[in-house]
Design a protein around this motif. Sequence first.
Motif, PDB file in Angstrom:
ATOM      1  N   SER B   3       0.884  -1.164   0.005  1.00  0.00           N
ATOM      2  CA  SER B   3      -0.051   0.122  -0.040  1.00  0.00           C
ATOM      3  C   SER B   3       0.905   1.232  -0.024  1.00  0.00           C
ATOM      4  CB  SER B   3      -0.990  -0.012   1.309  1.00  0.00           C
ATOM      5  OG  SER B   3      -1.632  -1.056   1.192  1.00  0.00           O
ATOM      6  N   ASP B  18      -3.166  -2.361  -1.280  1.00  0.00           N
ATOM      7  CA  ASP B  18      -3.233  -3.788  -1.493  1.00  0.00           C
ATOM      8  C   ASP B  18      -3.369  -4.632  -0.138  1.00  0.00           C
ATOM      9  OD1 ASP B  18      -0.748  -4.011  -0.389  1.00  0.00           O
ATOM     10  OD2 ASP B  18       0.229  -4.613  -2.432  1.00  0.00           O
ATOM     11  N   ASN B  19      -3.399  -5.925  -0.053  1.00  0.00           N
ATOM     12  CA  ASN B  19      -3.290  -6.491   1.146  1.00  0.00           C
ATOM     13  C   ASN B  19      -2.132  -7.234   1.727  1.00  0.00           C
ATOM     14  OD1 ASN B  19      -6.299  -6.336   1.209  1.00  0.00           O
ATOM     15  ND2 ASN B  19      -6.524  -7.938  -0.304  1.00  0.00           N
ATOM     16  N   SER B  20      -0.929  -6.515   1.192  1.00  0.00           N
ATOM     17  CA  SER B  20       0.360  -7.143   1.567  1.00  0.00           C
ATOM     18  C   SER B  20       0.464  -7.056   2.895  1.00  0.00           C
ATOM     19  CB  SER B  20       1.276  -6.629   0.357  1.00  0.00           C
ATOM     20  OG  SER B  20       1.446  -5.294   0.750  1.00  0.00           O
ATOM     21  N   GLY B  21       0.064  -5.943   3.576  1.00  0.00           N
ATOM     22  CA  GLY B  21       0.619  -5.410   4.882  1.00  0.00           C
ATOM     23  C   GLY B  21       1.857  -4.656   5.007  1.00  0.00           C
TER      24      GLY B  21
END
Lengths: 60, 183
Positions: B3, B18-21
């Motif tokens: 993100s 996004d969902n990567s953390g």
Amino acid sequence: MLSEKIKSIYPSLISADFDPITGTITIQNDSDGKGDYIAKWEHPTLPRPTQEQLDAVTGA
Amino acid sequence: MASVITATTTSGLTQSADNSGVLQLASGTGNLVTVPSVTGTAMVSGNMPAFSAYNSTSQSVSSDTSAKIVFDSELFDTNSNFASNRFTPTVAGYYQVSCNAYWSNYNGGAFVILTLYKNGSSFKELARLNATSATINGSALVYLNGSTDYIEMYWYSASGTTTLFNNNGQNLNGFSAVLVRGA
């Protein structure tokens, strides 16, 4: 050695006079092959020795 | 993937997710900070100079003389900022500086001082001792501007010539610094 020559000219000087933090005289060597030199001379009564005076000292 | 929050020169803050953390902070000038997805506190380390040097040979210092300590070998120099016994970092900030030296004058002893020099002048006395032989060390926190500021180590010996020994690799002496906080 430069400090010995200076102390030969001015026998009243002691090592404390050459203390790099609290002394009034600093003899410095920058490890660049140029040897010792007077980096600071702020002694309240003794004048900075001339090159002629230093050259005249033998055996130091 | 990450993100990303970007400070642009035209639209202010923009963001993409996004969902990567993983979080990235970007500036309009291209600087980028990445905060990884980890458990606990994430330490963000960027272009932070650090070096460690030592002298591979012994050095003799005349009585009543302040001599620059020679450090001719490097263990590491992450930003290539150490050369000719001098550290001139190219990143401005606060640097933790350390130095240690093993010395002796077995012929009557000597009075010695280890001093940090900044820009050619004494900046902080790190150690002072009257003995015949010892290892002395000291450290200081110093601000360096990232362009012209530099530091060196000087050794003062009174009441006799002293020898800074090194006959065992990096073990007996060293000079190191690391950036601990940016400007």
